[in-house]
Design a protein around this motif. Structure first.
Motif, PDB file in Angstrom:
ATOM      1  N   ALA A  44      -0.831  -2.343  -8.740  1.00 24.40           N
ATOM      2  CA  ALA A  44      -2.035  -2.756  -9.483  1.00 24.40           C
ATOM      3  C   ALA A  44      -3.285  -2.091  -9.131  1.00 24.40           C
ATOM      4  CB  ALA A  44      -2.235  -4.188  -9.066  1.00 24.40           C
ATOM      5  N   THR A  45      -3.272  -1.120  -7.888  1.00 27.48           N
ATOM      6  CA  THR A  45      -4.174  -0.467  -7.374  1.00 27.48           C
ATOM      7  C   THR A  45      -4.166   1.211  -8.032  1.00 27.48           C
ATOM      8  OG1 THR A  45      -3.100   0.610  -5.507  1.00 27.48           O
ATOM      9  CG2 THR A  45      -4.227  -1.574  -5.144  1.00 27.48           C
ATOM     10  N   ASP A  66       6.152 -11.687   1.262  1.00 24.92           N
ATOM     11  CA  ASP A  66       6.715 -11.517  -0.053  1.00 24.92           C
ATOM     12  C   ASP A  66       7.068 -10.125  -0.202  1.00 24.92           C
ATOM     13  OD1 ASP A  66       7.773 -11.576  -2.752  1.00 24.92           O
ATOM     14  OD2 ASP A  66       6.648 -13.508  -3.162  1.00 24.92           O
ATOM     15  N   TYR A  67       7.942  -9.397  -0.431  1.00 22.99           N
ATOM     16  CA  TYR A  67       8.048  -8.037  -0.760  1.00 22.99           C
ATOM     17  C   TYR A  67       7.672  -7.549  -2.123  1.00 22.99           C
ATOM     18  CZ  TYR A  67      10.373  -8.129   4.042  1.00 22.99           C
ATOM     19  OH  TYR A  67      10.846  -8.653   5.096  1.00 22.99           O
ATOM     20  N   LYS A  68       8.334  -8.510  -2.887  1.00 19.73           N
ATOM     21  CA  LYS A  68       7.852  -8.283  -4.575  1.00 19.73           C
ATOM     22  C   LYS A  68       6.600  -8.609  -4.641  1.00 19.73           C
ATOM     23  CE  LYS A  68      12.545  -9.772  -5.815  1.00 19.73           C
ATOM     24  NZ  LYS A  68      13.296 -10.954  -6.664  1.00 19.73           N
ATOM     25  N   ASP A  69       5.995  -9.327  -4.072  1.00 16.97           N
ATOM     26  CA  ASP A  69       4.382  -9.481  -4.171  1.00 16.97           C
ATOM     27  C   ASP A  69       3.490  -8.404  -3.443  1.00 16.97           C
ATOM     28  OD1 ASP A  69       1.933 -11.112  -4.824  1.00 16.97           O
ATOM     29  OD2 ASP A  69       1.700 -10.981  -2.661  1.00 16.97           O
ATOM     30  N   VAL A  70       4.114  -7.723  -2.535  1.00 16.52           N
ATOM     31  CA  VAL A  70       3.607  -6.715  -1.927  1.00 16.52           C
ATOM     32  C   VAL A  70       3.448  -5.250  -2.930  1.00 16.52           C
ATOM     33  CG1 VAL A  70       3.673  -4.891  -0.160  1.00 16.52           C
ATOM     34  CG2 VAL A  70       3.951  -7.314   0.423  1.00 16.52           C
ATOM     35  N   ASP A 119       2.557  -1.336 -14.903  1.00 14.67           N
ATOM     36  CA  ASP A 119       1.773  -2.925 -15.107  1.00 14.67           C
ATOM     37  C   ASP A 119       2.881  -3.620 -15.908  1.00 14.67           C
ATOM     38  OD1 ASP A 119       1.765  -2.401 -18.175  1.00 14.67           O
ATOM     39  OD2 ASP A 119      -0.064  -1.351 -17.687  1.00 14.67           O
ATOM     40  N   GLU A 120       2.728  -5.033 -16.001  1.00 17.64           N
ATOM     41  CA  GLU A 120       3.751  -6.022 -16.588  1.00 17.64           C
ATOM     42  C   GLU A 120       4.079  -5.617 -18.054  1.00 17.64           C
ATOM     43  OE1 GLU A 120       5.695  -8.517 -14.893  1.00 17.64           O
ATOM     44  OE2 GLU A 120       4.962  -7.323 -13.340  1.00 17.64           O
ATOM     45  N   TRP A 126      -2.557   0.620   0.497  1.00 18.56           N
ATOM     46  CA  TRP A 126      -3.941  -0.093   0.828  1.00 18.56           C
ATOM     47  C   TRP A 126      -4.421  -0.866  -0.612  1.00 18.56           C
ATOM     48  CZ3 TRP A 126      -6.876  -0.441   4.980  1.00 18.56           C
ATOM     49  CH2 TRP A 126      -6.450   0.786   6.060  1.00 18.56           C
ATOM     50  N   VAL A 127      -4.664  -2.120  -0.372  1.00 17.24           N
ATOM     51  CA  VAL A 127      -5.188  -2.990  -1.519  1.00 17.24           C
ATOM     52  C   VAL A 127      -6.249  -3.580  -1.266  1.00 17.24           C
ATOM     53  CG1 VAL A 127      -2.784  -3.506  -2.210  1.00 17.24           C
ATOM     54  CG2 VAL A 127      -3.655  -5.061  -0.911  1.00 17.24           C
TER      55      VAL A 127
END
Length: 432
Positions: free
Chosen positions: A270-271, A260-264, A279-280, A214-215
């Motif tokens: 991030a949640t 975009d699986y990487k974006d998913v 994190d990055e 969930w986001v």
């Protein structure tokens, strides 16, 4: 161009190839293990090993002490629908009561070194470009282009010849494709993406699976509501200050191939709580993805001198995306038959022995994989998945049963009623 000969050629030094090579060398065969990369090298994977995979390590004779980078886990933590459930691995006679984790950069290198210690000849930087055929069209070797540690051609080429070739060359399945063995479209396919983070969560007793992702629709507007992303996530502690974090999605999901699986993955992590440092700033590896061919989706597993092992033969479970255990199982089966074929007096007799390999693979995992295909089809529907998570997770008896079936840990002989139910389901599910 140099020509080399061996009793058996194994293409690819991942878990399937290294395991087969170790067993074959133990049986006294002259084995050439060809690997296009140079160790240590990375592979896209969750890096977690269930007790089913640990059993294969034990059978192979590979020690796994913590002092050498292995971390044990005691079970699976499932999160979803507002619930968190921890299920220990079953303590059964057939499988060890623990799992393991180690990055593939180390794990594959350990197995390759083990194969070398048994007498296999490991040739690194050997990129197999295609099969070699005899006058009758049978595969009798491979052509090799040699590359350096960065994958650049050195200009050297060679030919390797043997009575039998074992293709453990991953999901690209170059040798299988060259022989016309295309992927079966009626078998599920998955995609996995993963990365690494330095994190205080690096010493967890449980492998963690998030059944729902969930986001926020709009991170800037908490009142905008949430959306459910496709797939499931994982967090596997590696004990070295990092965790492997990733997600998988099946082609039974309506979103497969459209996101975009990487974006998913980025949106999901991030949640998560900021103190986990996913994190990055704390990312410790590339964010990479790979296809996951499942349920014996490339056949035949043997024909004309060429056997398929591991991902090359679609030996990934539709239940949980696990491939290492089944790759090593197939390697053990293949090695036994290749060793038996080796002592036969003529080519026809050898081929009769090798022709037993497909049925051995089907007997070992065919029914279980087909049952997993049904499972994958069901959970591909978001509403089914939501209902299963919401009402299934709180029921510990049900979840213990599901963990046992999803991880392939039912005892094949004896055991309790749950083992007998799982064995009956797998036996009754058509595997062809």
């Amino acid at each position: 161009m140099q020509t080399h000969t061996a009793d058996a050629i194994v293409v690819g030094a991942g878990p399937a190839g290294a395991t087969a090579s170790a067993y074959l060398a133990d049986a006294g065969l002259d084995v050439a293990l060809l690997e296009k990369a140079t160790f240590p090298r990375d592979k896209i994977c969750g890096d977690g090993l269930t007790p089913r995979a640990v059993r294969e390590l034990v059978s192979l004779g590979v020690p796994h002490p913590e002092s050498e980078g292995w971390i044990r886990n005691r079970g699976l933590r499932l999160i979803g629908g507002g619930h968190l459930v921890e299920i220990d691995w079953p303590d059964v006679a057939e499988y060890p009561p623990y799992g393991l984790a180690m990055p593939r950069t180390g794990f594959d290198h350990v197995l390759a070194r083990h194969a070398e210690s048994r007498g296999a000849a490991l040739v690194q930087g050997a990129s197999v470009t295609g099969p070699v055929h005899d006058a009758g069209g049978r595969v009798c070797g491979v052509e090799v282009k040699h590359v350096d540690g960065r994958g650049r051609a050195t200009g050297e080429r060679s030919t390797w010849r043997a009575p039998v070739v074992l293709a453990a060359d991953g999901n690209s399945a170059r040798l299988a494709v060259a022989e016309g063995r295309t992927r079966r479209e009626d078998r599920p396919m998955g995609v996995g993406v993963r990365t690494y983070y330095t994190t205080p969560r690096s010493n967890d007793d449980y492998m963690e699976s998030w059944m729902e992702l969930w986001v926020d629709k709009d991170p800037r507007d908490p009142g905008a509501g949430r959306i459910l992303l496709p797939g499931y996530g994982w967090i596997f502690a590696l004990g070295d200050g990092t965790s492997n974090v990733g997600l998988g999605i099946l082609d039974t999901s309506p979103a497969f191939g459209t996101v975009d699986y990487k974006d998913v993955l980025r949106r999901w992590v991030a949640t998560l709580p900021p103190e986990w440092t996913f994190d990055e700033e704390h990312r410790a590896g590339d964010l990479r993805g790979a296809a996951l061919p499942m349920a014996l989706g490339r056949v035949p597993h043997y024909a004309d001198g060429l056997l398929l092992l591991g991902d090359a033969g679609g030996m990934i479970s539709p239940f949980n995306g696990e491939g290492i255990a089944h790759a090593m199982e197939a390697a053990r089966l293949a090695a036994e038959l290749v060793a038996q074929a080796h002592v036969r007096g003529d080519a026809a007799a050898r081929d009769r022995v090798l022709a037993r390999y497909p049925s051995a693979v089907q007997d070992e995992m065919g029914g279980y994989f087909r049952l997993g295909s049904v499972f994958a089809s069901l959970i591909g529907h978001p509403e089914v998945m939501r209902l299963a998570v919401r009402y299934g997770l709180p029921r510990r008896t049900l979840m213990r049963f599901l963990v046992k079936i999803m991880a392939g840990l039912a005892e094949p002989h004896g055991g309790g009623i749950d083992d007998r139910v799982i064995s009956t389901l797998a036996r009754l599910t058509p595997s062809a």
